[in-house]
Write a protein that holds these residues in place. Structure first.
Motif, PDB file in Angstrom:
ATOM      1  N   GLY A  39     108.835  -2.725  57.389  1.00  0.00           N
ATOM      2  CA  GLY A  39     107.616  -3.007  58.295  1.00  0.00           C
ATOM      3  C   GLY A  39     107.158  -4.118  58.872  1.00  0.00           C
ATOM      4  O   GLY A  39     106.063  -4.335  59.156  1.00  0.00           O
ATOM      5  N   ALA A  40     107.936  -5.312  58.710  1.00  0.00           N
ATOM      6  CA  ALA A  40     107.420  -6.587  59.188  1.00  0.00           C
ATOM      7  C   ALA A  40     107.726  -6.626  60.627  1.00  0.00           C
ATOM      8  O   ALA A  40     108.657  -5.977  61.201  1.00  0.00           O
ATOM      9  N   GLY A  41     107.077  -7.689  61.289  1.00  0.00           N
ATOM     10  CA  GLY A  41     107.208  -7.853  62.675  1.00  0.00           C
ATOM     11  C   GLY A  41     107.743  -9.154  62.981  1.00  0.00           C
ATOM     12  O   GLY A  41     108.166  -9.987  62.205  1.00  0.00           O
ATOM     13  N   PRO A  42     107.978  -9.438  64.430  1.00  0.00           N
ATOM     14  CA  PRO A  42     108.897 -10.599  64.732  1.00  0.00           C
ATOM     15  C   PRO A  42     108.142 -11.945  64.393  1.00  0.00           C
ATOM     16  O   PRO A  42     108.758 -12.796  63.968  1.00  0.00           O
ATOM     17  N   ALA A  43     106.766 -11.744  64.380  1.00  0.00           N
ATOM     18  CA  ALA A  43     105.782 -12.896  63.687  1.00  0.00           C
ATOM     19  C   ALA A  43     106.253 -13.228  62.031  1.00  0.00           C
ATOM     20  O   ALA A  43     106.460 -14.342  61.982  1.00  0.00           O
ATOM     21  N   PHE A  44     106.225 -12.385  61.363  1.00  0.00           N
ATOM     22  CA  PHE A  44     106.588 -12.394  59.995  1.00  0.00           C
ATOM     23  C   PHE A  44     107.934 -12.958  59.874  1.00  0.00           C
ATOM     24  O   PHE A  44     108.370 -13.789  58.980  1.00  0.00           O
ATOM     25  N   LEU A  45     108.831 -12.477  60.764  1.00  0.00           N
ATOM     26  CA  LEU A  45     110.139 -12.865  60.551  1.00  0.00           C
ATOM     27  C   LEU A  45     110.437 -14.432  60.846  1.00  0.00           C
ATOM     28  O   LEU A  45     111.038 -15.278  60.257  1.00  0.00           O
ATOM     29  N   GLY A  46     109.492 -14.816  61.673  1.00  0.00           N
ATOM     30  CA  GLY A  46     109.418 -16.196  62.093  1.00  0.00           C
ATOM     31  C   GLY A  46     108.959 -17.282  60.867  1.00  0.00           C
ATOM     32  O   GLY A  46     109.342 -18.064  60.714  1.00  0.00           O
ATOM     33  N   VAL A  47     107.893 -16.512  60.210  1.00  0.00           N
ATOM     34  CA  VAL A  47     107.229 -17.319  59.199  1.00  0.00           C
ATOM     35  C   VAL A  47     108.315 -17.310  58.004  1.00  0.00           C
ATOM     36  O   VAL A  47     108.408 -18.245  57.352  1.00  0.00           O
ATOM     37  N   ILE A  48     109.276 -16.089  57.770  1.00  0.00           N
ATOM     38  CA  ILE A  48     110.024 -16.264  56.775  1.00  0.00           C
ATOM     39  C   ILE A  48     111.186 -17.240  56.965  1.00  0.00           C
ATOM     40  O   ILE A  48     111.441 -18.280  56.078  1.00  0.00           O
ATOM     41  N   PRO A  89     121.248 -12.310  46.127  1.00  0.00           N
ATOM     42  CA  PRO A  89     121.205 -10.842  45.833  1.00  0.00           C
ATOM     43  C   PRO A  89     119.956 -10.335  45.381  1.00  0.00           C
ATOM     44  O   PRO A  89     119.829  -8.907  45.552  1.00  0.00           O
ATOM     45  N   LEU A  90     118.855 -10.977  44.893  1.00  0.00           N
ATOM     46  CA  LEU A  90     117.648 -10.352  44.732  1.00  0.00           C
ATOM     47  C   LEU A  90     117.073  -9.805  45.564  1.00  0.00           C
ATOM     48  O   LEU A  90     116.020  -9.004  45.481  1.00  0.00           O
ATOM     49  N   ILE A  91     117.321 -10.084  46.906  1.00  0.00           N
ATOM     50  CA  ILE A  91     116.878  -9.474  48.119  1.00  0.00           C
ATOM     51  C   ILE A  91     117.040  -7.840  48.182  1.00  0.00           C
ATOM     52  O   ILE A  91     116.106  -7.127  48.698  1.00  0.00           O
ATOM     53  N   GLY A  92     118.017  -7.501  47.350  1.00  0.00           N
ATOM     54  CA  GLY A  92     118.167  -6.085  47.148  1.00  0.00           C
ATOM     55  C   GLY A  92     117.357  -5.389  46.437  1.00  0.00           C
ATOM     56  O   GLY A  92     116.914  -4.063  46.342  1.00  0.00           O
ATOM     57  N   SER A  93     116.247  -6.067  45.557  1.00  0.00           N
ATOM     58  CA  SER A  93     115.375  -5.687  44.812  1.00  0.00           C
ATOM     59  C   SER A  93     113.859  -5.780  45.597  1.00  0.00           C
ATOM     60  O   SER A  93     112.742  -5.251  45.136  1.00  0.00           O
ATOM     61  N   ALA A  94     113.567  -6.402  46.744  1.00  0.00           N
ATOM     62  CA  ALA A  94     112.470  -6.625  47.401  1.00  0.00           C
ATOM     63  C   ALA A  94     112.105  -5.233  47.959  1.00  0.00           C
ATOM     64  O   ALA A  94     112.501  -4.544  48.600  1.00  0.00           O
ATOM     65  N   SER A  95     110.721  -5.170  47.608  1.00  0.00           N
ATOM     66  CA  SER A  95     110.023  -4.089  48.275  1.00  0.00           C
ATOM     67  C   SER A  95     108.712  -4.298  49.101  1.00  0.00           C
ATOM     68  O   SER A  95     108.064  -3.344  49.556  1.00  0.00           O
ATOM     69  N   SER A  96     108.691  -5.569  49.638  1.00  0.00           N
ATOM     70  CA  SER A  96     107.524  -6.062  50.761  1.00  0.00           C
ATOM     71  C   SER A  96     108.200  -7.305  51.546  1.00  0.00           C
ATOM     72  O   SER A  96     109.227  -7.999  50.750  1.00  0.00           O
TER      73      SER A  96
END
Length: 391
Positions: A39-48, A89-96
């Protein structure tokens, strides 16, 4: 074709190949995972992307300076690759989305530790007349891995796994192979380390090298994360199952163009090749801004790939040409820091413009800065051959 590619350069090329197989099994699917599942948006993708890459670049500065003060650059290289291989690989466990931010930042911390010492180790391991070719080879191997990674991801998703999380866990295997190659096959080079004095971080390197780094920073302000290009591809109707194939095609172009253009810079000079690359970047970004169909996106990704072939290895070789041999690690540290210092605002600005002005304006902004940077490089930074002739 491979004349002058030493053992260290070849092995480090293989290391980058396997690391990028691992990374690119995840990266082209990350925007979809973030926006569709978390559920993230383009702005948060930019933050990451901005926070992750800027963190990496700050650490590249420290690790580059530190690598000049130790006899064994290999230890820093191994440490950095190992951390990334464990985190990715820990991205596979991300829930947020926040969890993805933390994990991707950890991955980029590893990149920050390894990159400047590795690039300095390549410079230490190759003849000066073949630097462009050596860095071009290394980048070609990196992109070969980035080509194989999306294809492998597509194959696994089609026949073996249905969940993106499972795919992300499997992406850890090639990263382990890369760690083993460093531990067993990379060798140290004979060099005299810099005195272990206090780290000098207050000032950029002097002269033409300083001007070069400032211009690189300006260019980077308009060079946001390539994740936005994948988002643009989706916005014009490219189906999600073709995104890994588009990403693979992009890296095929980069893989095929890096070494030839790097070798070309050994013959005709670095600056002109870099300027050509930045002009190609500006044209491709203008195209992305007005693109309205999938076939246009594929064409533009091909043109954009040529920008990387023209600049990735050549920018590094140009840097080594201007840096003192005993300070190559620090030079690469400042180079990576200049790029990373622009990465956070670049992605934040790009994501913000996209969210509030639509998906045309941010590409026009990036193209404009690239054109200005190309003009400044021509006017303010002399090619190394001209400097040598004047001495």
């Amino acid at each position: 074709m491979f004349t002058g590619i030493t053992g260290n350069v070849f092995i480090l090329g293989l290391v980058s190949f396997f690391t990028d197989v691992s990374s690119e099994m995840i990266y082209p699917l990350l925007p979809l995972f973030l926006t569709g599942m978390l559920g993230a948006g383009p702005a948060f993708l930019g933050v990451i992307e901005g926070v992750a890459e800027s963190t990496a670049s700050l650490l590249k500065l420290f690790s580059g300076i530190a690598s000049d003060r130790v006899r064994r650059r290999k230890r820093l290289v191994l440490m950095g690759y190992s951390l990334s291989a464990l985190m990715r690989p820990l991205i596979g466990s991300a829930s947020s989305p926040l969890a993805v931010l933390l994990i991707r930042t950890g991955d980029r911390v590893g990149k920050g530790i390894r990159t400047s010492p590795r690039d300095a180790l390549i410079a230490d391991s190759v003849d000066p007349s073949l630097r462009g070719k050596a860095y071009g080879f290394h980048r070609s191997m990196d992109h070969a891995g980035a080509l194989v990674g999306p294809l492998l991801a597509t194959f696994l998703l089609a026949f073996f796994v249905k969940d993106l999380r499972q795919l992300f866990w499997l992406a850890g295997i090639p990263g382990v192979v890369a760690i083993l190659l460093i531990a067993w096959k990379v060798t140290e080079t004979e060099r005299t380390p810099e005195p272990k004095a206090r780290l000098q971080l207050a000032m950029l390197p002097p002269g033409g090298l300083r001007r070069y780094l400032v211009i690189l920073f300006l260019f980077t302000l308009g060079n946001s994360s390539d994740a936005f290009l994948l988002l643009k591809a989706g916005a014009v109707g490219t189906p999600s199952y073709r995104l890994p194939l588009l990403w693979a095609f992009f890296h095929l172009v980069k893989m095929l163009s890096n070494m030839p253009f790097g070798a070309l810079s050994d013959r005709i000079g670095r600056r002109s090749v870099i300027v050509a690359g930045w002009c190609v970047y500006a044209l491709s970004y203008l195209g992305f801004g007005v693109a309205r169909s999938e076939w246009q996106i594929w064409l533009l990704f091909g043109v954009y790939g040529l920008f990387f072939g023209l600049t990735e290895g050549v920018e590094k070789a140009f840097l080594v040409d201007m840096a003192q041999p005993a300070q190559r690690g620090a030079a690469f540290g400042w180079y990576n820091f200049a790029i990373g210092a622009g990465a956070l605002p670049a992605s934040l600005i790009f994501g913000g413009i996209w969210q509030y002005e639509g998906n045309v304006a941010p590409f026009l902004f990036g193209a404009s800065l690239a054109g200005v940077a190309a003009l400044l490089l021509i006017m303010l930074v002399r090619p190394q051959k001209d400097i040598d002739d004047a001495v």
